[in-house]
Scaffold this motif. Structure first.
Motif, PDB file in Angstrom:
ATOM      1  N   THR A 178      27.818   2.663  20.397  1.00 31.43           N
ATOM      2  CA  THR A 178      28.432   1.694  20.745  1.00 31.43           C
ATOM      3  C   THR A 178      29.150   2.132  21.649  1.00 31.43           C
ATOM      4  N   PRO A 179      29.371   2.531  22.985  1.00 32.47           N
ATOM      5  CA  PRO A 179      30.093   2.730  24.016  1.00 32.47           C
ATOM      6  C   PRO A 179      31.492   2.263  23.817  1.00 32.47           C
ATOM      7  N   LEU A 180      32.487   2.621  24.263  1.00 32.46           N
ATOM      8  CA  LEU A 180      34.185   2.113  23.852  1.00 32.46           C
ATOM      9  C   LEU A 180      34.934   1.866  24.854  1.00 32.46           C
TER      10      LEU A 180
ATOM     11  N   ASP B 273      33.670   3.494  29.021  1.00 35.34           N
ATOM     12  CA  ASP B 273      34.904   2.903  29.637  1.00 35.34           C
ATOM     13  C   ASP B 273      36.129   3.208  29.714  1.00 35.34           C
ATOM     14  N   VAL B 274      36.533   3.463  30.014  1.00 34.40           N
ATOM     15  CA  VAL B 274      38.143   4.356  30.296  1.00 34.40           C
ATOM     16  C   VAL B 274      39.414   3.934  31.542  1.00 34.40           C
TER      17      VAL B 274
ATOM     18  N   SER C  58      35.325   7.698  17.268  1.00 40.20           N
ATOM     19  CA  SER C  58      33.835   6.993  17.087  1.00 40.20           C
ATOM     20  C   SER C  58      33.027   5.797  18.413  1.00 40.20           C
ATOM     21  N   ASP C  59      31.649   6.776  18.242  1.00 38.17           N
ATOM     22  CA  ASP C  59      31.252   5.516  18.978  1.00 38.17           C
ATOM     23  C   ASP C  59      30.056   4.266  17.765  1.00 38.17           C
TER      24      ASP C  59
END
Length: 286
Positions: free
Chosen positions: A11-13, A61-62, A228-229
């Motif tokens: 799950t992208p953070l 998303d950075v 961790s994602d």
């Protein structure tokens, strides 16, 4: 018969980071810092940029906060606060050298539309507050105070679980404990047993009986200062035994070299503040 590995899902953070434009070690506020040891700011920037590129390759998303001159540790964004369920609990740093970072991060939180709760108790954000499932593991002993645990508990609808650190080389919780899967009902962590007092060890072993116990050697290169994602675990490149432990559990280790930032007692997680949306928004997006 070997039990099958659980199915891991990434799950992208959404994360907040700060470029180490002004990084150096000009004072000593932890056991890793030695102002007499030269630092290479350009090398720190290159290593940090590789971490950013790694996150973006994983779909993260950075967001970036502007670094401020005179604040060499501002790169360690995790310490800037805790963002959970859309609430930003601001940092109030223990040492005067870092105290101006708190208002800078608070200003970013407000500009991002988060509900900002200004801390009155000393705390150093995600350095000592780690979200696991519906709980927040909360460190004390060197930086964040027990008063901050109580203050946080009054603000969030989550269990706040106190843990006491006893080694000054693992002065923040995120240097001694990594969240591998924060999903409620399938929580997994890794930690260094010698960093905690006996009561805290009993809590950790009771709540997470199948946790990975990291080696002293891997912990010393900040293996546990990881992000961790739920599938990929971004961690220290040199932590090879930890990589093997992760792979044996079905995680995908992703090694990144942040050795220059380690001179200030920082690693992957230190550079990374997770920006968690309100639960309702997250559920709608799922």
């Amino acid at each position: 018969m070997t039990a099958p590995l659980p199915e891991r899902a990434a799950t992208p953070l959404s994360v907040l980071m700060c470029r180490p434009t002004y990084f150096t070690v000009s004072y000593a506020i932890n056991a890793w810092m030695d102002p007499s040891t030269p630092t290479d700011t350009a090398r720190a920037i290159r290593q940090w940029e590789q971490l950013v590129a790694t996150y973006r390759s994983l779909g993260f998303d950075v967001s970036l906060i502007e670094p401020l001159p005179g604040l060499p540790d501002m790169v360690f964004a995790a310490n800037g606060g805790l963002v959970v369920d859309g609430l930003a609990y601001t940092a109030s740093f223990a040492h005067p050298q870092r105290q101006p970072e708190g208002p800078a991060y608070a200003e970013w939180f407000a500009g991002a539309g988060l509900d900002v709760a200004h801390a009155s108790a000393v705390n150093e954000g995600e350095g000592d507050f780690l979200v696991v499932g519906d709980a927040i593991l909360s460190g004390t002993g060197f930086r964040s105070t027990e008063d901050s645990h109580a203050e946080l508990a009054s603000l969030v609808d989550r269990e706040v679980v106190p843990l006491t650190l006893v080694r000054d080389d693992y002065y923040h919780l995120d240097t001694a404990l990594a969240v591998l899967d924060a999903t409620p009902g399938q929580e997994e962590i890794a930690y260094l047993p010698s960093a905690f007092d006996q009561d805290s060890l009993e809590v950790l072993r009771g709540r997470y009986p199948h946790a990975i116990e990291a080696s002293e050697e891997d912990a010393a290169v900040f293996a546990l200062n990881a992000v961790s994602d739920g599938l990929h675990v971004v961690t220290a490149a040199d932590a090879t035994l930890f990589h093997a432990q992760l792979a044996a559990r079905g995680f995908v280790p992703v090694g990144v070299d942040l050795s220059e930032l380690l001179l200030a007692g920082g690693g992957v997680k230190c550079c990374t503040l997770e920006v968690r949306r309100p639960r309702e928004a997250a559920e709608r997006a799922a």
